[in-house]
Design a protein around this motif. Structure first.
Motif, PDB file in Angstrom:
ATOM      1  N   TYR A  52      65.666 -28.766  37.386  1.00  0.00           N
ATOM      2  CA  TYR A  52      64.578 -28.940  37.739  1.00  0.00           C
ATOM      3  C   TYR A  52      65.233 -30.566  38.257  1.00  0.00           C
ATOM      4  N   GLU A  74      69.561 -26.970  39.328  1.00  0.00           N
ATOM      5  CA  GLU A  74      68.674 -27.138  40.118  1.00  0.00           C
ATOM      6  C   GLU A  74      68.921 -25.751  41.208  1.00  0.00           C
ATOM      7  N   LYS A 105      67.674 -21.190  39.284  1.00  0.00           N
ATOM      8  CA  LYS A 105      65.986 -21.644  39.007  1.00  0.00           C
ATOM      9  C   LYS A 105      66.584 -21.257  37.041  1.00  0.00           C
ATOM     10  N   VAL A 106      65.535 -22.233  36.797  1.00  0.00           N
ATOM     11  CA  VAL A 106      64.915 -22.768  35.236  1.00  0.00           C
ATOM     12  C   VAL A 106      64.499 -21.857  34.602  1.00  0.00           C
ATOM     13  N   GLU A 107      63.829 -20.795  34.884  1.00  0.00           N
ATOM     14  CA  GLU A 107      63.141 -19.872  34.415  1.00  0.00           C
ATOM     15  C   GLU A 107      64.798 -18.184  33.944  1.00  0.00           C
ATOM     16  N   LEU A 124      62.442 -32.669  32.020  1.00  0.00           N
ATOM     17  CA  LEU A 124      62.319 -31.509  33.031  1.00  0.00           C
ATOM     18  C   LEU A 124      61.024 -32.504  34.170  1.00  0.00           C
ATOM     19  N   PRO A 126      59.586 -30.932  37.018  1.00  0.00           N
ATOM     20  CA  PRO A 126      59.514 -29.919  38.150  1.00  0.00           C
ATOM     21  C   PRO A 126      58.346 -30.138  38.758  1.00  0.00           C
ATOM     22  N   LEU A 130      54.394 -26.558  40.688  1.00  0.00           N
ATOM     23  CA  LEU A 130      54.446 -25.674  39.196  1.00  0.00           C
ATOM     24  C   LEU A 130      53.076 -26.127  38.123  1.00  0.00           C
ATOM     25  N   LEU A 135      54.219 -24.496  34.060  1.00  0.00           N
ATOM     26  CA  LEU A 135      54.960 -25.076  32.628  1.00  0.00           C
ATOM     27  C   LEU A 135      55.504 -25.129  31.301  1.00  0.00           C
ATOM     28  N   VAL A 138      57.767 -22.386  30.912  1.00  0.00           N
ATOM     29  CA  VAL A 138      59.527 -23.229  30.521  1.00  0.00           C
ATOM     30  C   VAL A 138      59.467 -23.979  28.991  1.00  0.00           C
ATOM     31  N   ARG A 156      55.530 -36.008  34.876  1.00  0.00           N
ATOM     32  CA  ARG A 156      54.928 -35.919  35.830  1.00  0.00           C
ATOM     33  C   ARG A 156      53.690 -36.750  36.913  1.00  0.00           C
TER      34      ARG A 156
END
Length: 201
Positions: A52, A74, A105-107, A124, A126, A130, A135, A138, A156
């Motif tokens: 992200y 990203e 996408k990250v996943e 990370l 995110p 999300l 999370l 991931v 966060r």
């Protein structure tokens, strides 16, 4: 305007993502974060992953400070374009391709990553939409791709709950900087030799 704080490209301004689609890490938080990472001795020569990535500020900072490779992931088209501009900037200063941008996408990125790929330092940040379950999922995918002494940093809102750490990851520190909270985790396997447990603040 965000900038590279230290290292080979210290003081260099970075391109920012237009509008409010991303939540860039402030220079104050970034400076505190990298001071702590430097104390861990984790940056020089590290294989770094910035998930992200937004503008790629954290990954590019790592490249300036001596990381051996940096992967920026990203999905947003505008943000990934800014990532590429900042990657080109640091690669030009270093005269080698240290930073690579992956638009996606990250996943899926983690799922298609080679089994033997291992990162030493992972960021990370995110988006707030999300949720904690997503999370944690991931983080579970990420745990399989960490070096034994890796450090994972989750950024966060200070109002967000602690991430749900999956099997293979455990939190060893947390820090709060105004509206931002950083969670530090490491592989929870017997042979991991990470920064160790710290008192929280």
């Amino acid at each position: 305007m965000s900038r590279i704080i230290a290292g080979a490209a210290g003081g260099t301004p970075l391109a920012s993502v237009p509008g409010s689609m991303t939540r860039p890490t402030t220079d104050r938080v970034k400076e505190a974060l990298f001071s702590r990472l430097a104390a861990f001795g984790i940056i020089a020569g590290a294989r770094v992953l910035d998930l992200y990535a937004g503008s790629g500020s954290l990954g590019v900072e790592s490249g300036s400070r001596g990381a051996s490779s940096v992967d920026l992931v990203e999905f947003d088209a505008k943000a990934s374009s800014v990532c590429q501009r900042n990657a080109d900037l640091i690669n030009g200063v270093l005269a080698s391709k240290v930073v690579t941008v992956h638009r996606g996408k990250v996943e899926p990125f983690l799922e298609r990553t080679a089994e033997d790929a291992r990162w030493d330092l992972v960021f990370l940040d995110p988006p707030y939409p999300l949720d904690e379950v997503a999370l944690s999922a991931v983080l579970a995918k990420l745990a399989a791709h960490l070096a034994p002494a890796a450090v994972v940093v989750v950024e966060r809102s200070s109002r967000s709950p602690e991430p749900g750490w999956p099997a293979g990851l455990e939190r060893f520190a947390e820090r709060k900087y105004g509206e931002t909270k950083l969670w530090f985790a490491e592989p929870s396997v017997p042979d991991a030799i990470g920064p160790g447990t710290e008192a929280t603040e």
